[in-house]
Design an enzyme around this catalytic site. Structure first.
Site, PDB file in Angstrom:
ATOM      1  N   GLU A  40      77.693  28.632  93.112  1.00 54.35           N
ATOM      2  CA  GLU A  40      76.250  28.849  93.276  1.00 54.35           C
ATOM      3  C   GLU A  40      75.472  27.549  93.063  1.00 54.35           C
ATOM      4  O   GLU A  40      74.511  27.271  93.758  1.00 54.35           O
ATOM      5  CB  GLU A  40      75.748  29.922  92.294  1.00 54.35           C
ATOM      6  CG  GLU A  40      76.172  31.334  92.660  1.00 54.35           C
ATOM      7  CD  GLU A  40      75.599  31.815  93.994  1.00 54.35           C
ATOM      8  OE1 GLU A  40      74.600  31.261  94.455  1.00 54.35           O
ATOM      9  OE2 GLU A  40      76.191  32.732  94.591  1.00 54.35           O
ATOM     10  N   TYR A 123      67.488  33.242  90.128  1.00 56.81           N
ATOM     11  CA  TYR A 123      68.404  33.574  91.224  1.00 56.81           C
ATOM     12  C   TYR A 123      69.872  33.429  90.776  1.00 56.81           C
ATOM     13  O   TYR A 123      70.685  34.347  90.944  1.00 56.81           O
ATOM     14  CB  TYR A 123      68.131  32.680  92.450  1.00 56.81           C
ATOM     15  CG  TYR A 123      69.299  32.695  93.385  1.00 56.81           C
ATOM     16  CD1 TYR A 123      69.485  33.769  94.245  1.00 56.81           C
ATOM     17  CD2 TYR A 123      70.267  31.688  93.347  1.00 56.81           C
ATOM     18  CE1 TYR A 123      70.608  33.835  95.054  1.00 56.81           C
ATOM     19  CE2 TYR A 123      71.388  31.750  94.145  1.00 56.81           C
ATOM     20  CZ  TYR A 123      71.552  32.818  94.992  1.00 56.81           C
ATOM     21  OH  TYR A 123      72.669  32.891  95.777  1.00 56.81           O
ATOM     22  N   ASP A 141      66.252  34.705  96.840  1.00 60.77           N
ATOM     23  CA  ASP A 141      66.110  33.272  97.128  1.00 60.77           C
ATOM     24  C   ASP A 141      65.494  33.141  98.526  1.00 60.77           C
ATOM     25  O   ASP A 141      65.065  34.151  99.105  1.00 60.77           O
ATOM     26  CB  ASP A 141      67.473  32.555  97.034  1.00 60.77           C
ATOM     27  CG  ASP A 141      68.424  32.980  98.150  1.00 60.77           C
ATOM     28  OD1 ASP A 141      68.131  33.969  98.848  1.00 60.77           O
ATOM     29  OD2 ASP A 141      69.459  32.306  98.334  1.00 60.77           O
ATOM     30  N   CYS A 205      72.847  42.579 114.865  1.00 55.33           N
ATOM     31  CA  CYS A 205      72.529  42.791 113.448  1.00 55.33           C
ATOM     32  C   CYS A 205      72.859  44.240 113.050  1.00 55.33           C
ATOM     33  O   CYS A 205      72.468  45.177 113.738  1.00 55.33           O
ATOM     34  CB  CYS A 205      71.051  42.500 113.211  1.00 55.33           C
ATOM     35  SG  CYS A 205      70.540  42.889 111.531  1.00 55.33           S
TER      36      CYS A 205
HETATM   37 FE1  SF4 Z   1      66.963  39.811 110.836  1.00 57.69          FE
HETATM   38 FE2  SF4 Z   1      66.899  40.585 113.394  1.00 57.69          FE
HETATM   39 FE3  SF4 Z   1      68.421  41.862 111.629  1.00 57.69          FE
HETATM   40 FE4  SF4 Z   1      65.773  42.097 111.525  1.00 57.69          FE
HETATM   41  S1  SF4 Z   1      67.110  42.752 113.192  1.00 57.69           S
HETATM   42  S2  SF4 Z   1      67.161  41.772 109.805  1.00 57.69           S
HETATM   43  S3  SF4 Z   1      65.156  40.029 112.131  1.00 57.69           S
HETATM   44  S4  SF4 Z   1      68.660  39.714 112.311  1.00 57.69           S
END
Ligand code: SF4
Length: 372
Positions: A40, A123, A141, A205
Site C-alpha cells: 500500500e 486510507y 482514495d 463494467c
Molecule cells: Fe465506471 Fe462506467 Fe462502470 Fe459507471 S459504468 S462504474 S462509469 S466503468
C-alpha cells in the site's frame, strides 16, 4: 442511491467480477499485514508495474518488521531508490520501529491502532485492517471517489471536506460487511482497471446497470475537477565529473554534515540522498555550472573541456524540474568532505533519487558514444 435488492445485486456483481478477473499481484497472495502495508505504501502515487520489482526486492531483503526496524536507513533508501517520494521509506522504517517498541514487534490488528503508526493515514489504515484482518471499514482514495462519483452522478469538488465525508459515509454504506477484504479490493480494482480517469470501459463494467453517471451520459466528465495548481519551473545544473578511471564524485545526503551550502530547491529533490554537485539557477547555465564547480574546486576556473548532456526532465509534486547536466573530464576528482568517489556505473548502488539515476544514465550514454 442504491438500496435493498439493487444494492444486494450491485455487491454480488462487483464481487463476482473481482473474484474472476482480479489481476494476479504478489501482495494479493497473502494476508500478512506487513506485506499488505508495504504494497500500500509503495503504491501511493506509483504505478503497479513499477512497484512489483521494488516490492519483491524490498521484501526479500526485509522479510519482516524486525529486519526492517534493525536495518540502516541508508540501506532502506537504497532499496527504495528510483521509486521516489522517499519520505514513504523513512516513515515505513519509523513505523517498523514503533511496532517493535510499542507493540512488541506484532503488527497491530485494529484500525485505530494502525492509524497511530508513522506515515499511515485513513486510507492505508482501512486497507490494512480490512484486507489483513477483515475489519469492516471502507477505503476511500482517489480511485474509489471517482467510482462513487460516477455511480451516484455526484457533481462538484470531491476534495471539499463536506463532500469527502459524505463519500466516506456512502463507501461505508456500500461496503459488503461479509467480505470487507474482497469488497475494498474490488472497488479499487474497478477504479484501476475499468472505471479509469479517462475513457471508462462502461460496456464491460460489471455494475453498469447500477451506474447513474452512465445512465445520464456524464460518466466520463466525472469527477468534476478543480483547476490544478500551476507548476513551478525549476532549472538545475548538475556536474558529472569523471576521472580517467571512470570514477565520479557524489555528494552526501544533506543530513550528513556537508560543508557545501545546498541551494533552496535541492534538499527536497535529493531528500537525504546522494547526489551530483547540483545548483539551481534562474539565469545563465554556464554561470551556474561555474559557480557549482568553484565550490568544490576552491574557486578554480571552470574547465574549457566539457560536454553538455541531454536534458533530464522530472516532475515532483508542483515542480517541473529540468536538469542540465555537464560531463566534465578531470585528471583528479576534488576532495570534498563527506563526498565519495565511485565508479560512475555504480552510482545506483548508493541511495540516490530518480533524478540522479537519470543524470548518471545520460553521462554513461555520452561516454559510451564517445568511445565508439
Ligand atoms: Fe465506471 Fe462506467 Fe462502470 Fe459507471 S459504468 S462504474 S462509469 S466503468
Amino acid at each position: 442511491m442504491l438500496t435493498g435488492r439493487a444494492l444486494a445485486s450491485f455487491r454480488k456483481s462487483l464481487l463476482a467480477w473481482f473474484r474472476q478477473f482480479q489481476r494476479d499481484l504478489p501482495w494479493r497472495k497473502t494476508k500478512d499485514p506487513y506485506r499488505i502495508w508495504l504494497s500500500e505504501i509503495m503504491l501511493q502515487q506509483t504505478r503497479v508495474a513499477a512497484v512489483i520489482p521494488y516490492y519483491e526486492r524490498f521484501f526479500e531483503r526485509f522479510p519482516d518488521v524486525q529486519t526492517l526496524a534493525n536495518a540502516p536507513e541508508e540501506e532502506v533508501l537504497r532499496l527504495w531508490s528510483g521509486l521516489g517520494y522517499y519520505s514513504r521509506a523513512r516513515n515505513l522504517q519509523k513505523a517498523a520501529r514503533q511496532i517493535v517498541s510499542e507493540f512488541d514487534g506484532v503488527f497491530p490488528k485494529k484500525r485505530e491502532k494502525i492509524l497511530s503508526l508513522s506515515g499511515i493515514g485513513d486510507y492505508t489504515a482501512s486497507a490494512i485492517a480490512s484486507i489483513a484482518f477483515g475489519e469492516k471499514c471502507a477505503v476511500l482514495d482517489g480511485n474509489v471517489t471517482r467510482v462513487l462519483s460516477r455511480l451516484g452522478a455526484i457533481r462538484g469538488d470531491l476534495r471539499e471536506a463536506k463532500r469527502w465525508r459524505a463519500l466516506q459515509e456512502e463507501a461505508d454504506r456500500l461496503l459488503d460487511r461479509n467480505s470487507p477484504s474482497d469488497w475494498n479490493q474490488a472497488i479499487m480494482e474497478l477504479g484501476a482497471t475499468l472505471c479509469t480517469p479517462r475513457a471508462p470501459q462502461c460496456l464491460i463494467c460489471p455494475v453498469e446497470q447500477h451506474c447513474e453517471g452512465r445512465r445520464q451520459g456524464i460518466a466520463e466528465s466525472l469527477p468534476e475537477t478543480q483547476k490544478k495548481q500551476g507548476f513551478v519551473d525549476v532549472k538545475l545544473v548538475a556536474l558529472v565529473l569523471v576521472n580517467p578511471k571512470g570514477e565520479t564524485l557524489l555528494l552526501p545526503p544533506p543530513s550528513i554534515k556537508n560543508p557545501l551550502s545546498i541551494p533552496d530547491h535541492i534538499p527536497t529533490l535529493v531528500a537525504n540522498l546522494w547526489h551530483f554537485p547540483t545548483a539551481s539557477t534562474n539565469g545563465n547555465l554556464m554561470d551556474a555550472a561555474s559557480e557549482s564547480w568553484k565550490k568544490i574546486n576552491r574557486g578554480k576556473k571552470f574547465p574549457k573541456t566539457f560536454a553538455r548532456l541531454q536534458k533530464v526532465r522530472h516532475a515532483v509534486t508542483f515542480r517541473k524540474v529540468t536538469v542540465h547536466g555537464f560531463l566534465v573530464p578531470v585528471n583528479r576528482l576534488p576532495r570534498v568532505r563527506g563526498a565519495e568517489n565511485l565508479d560512475l556505473r555504480q552510482v545506483t548502488h548508493r541511495a540516490v533519487s530518480n533524478l540522479t539515476r537519470k543524470i548518471a544514465d545520460r553521462a554513461l550514454g555520452a561516454l559510451n558514444a564517445k568511445q565508439q
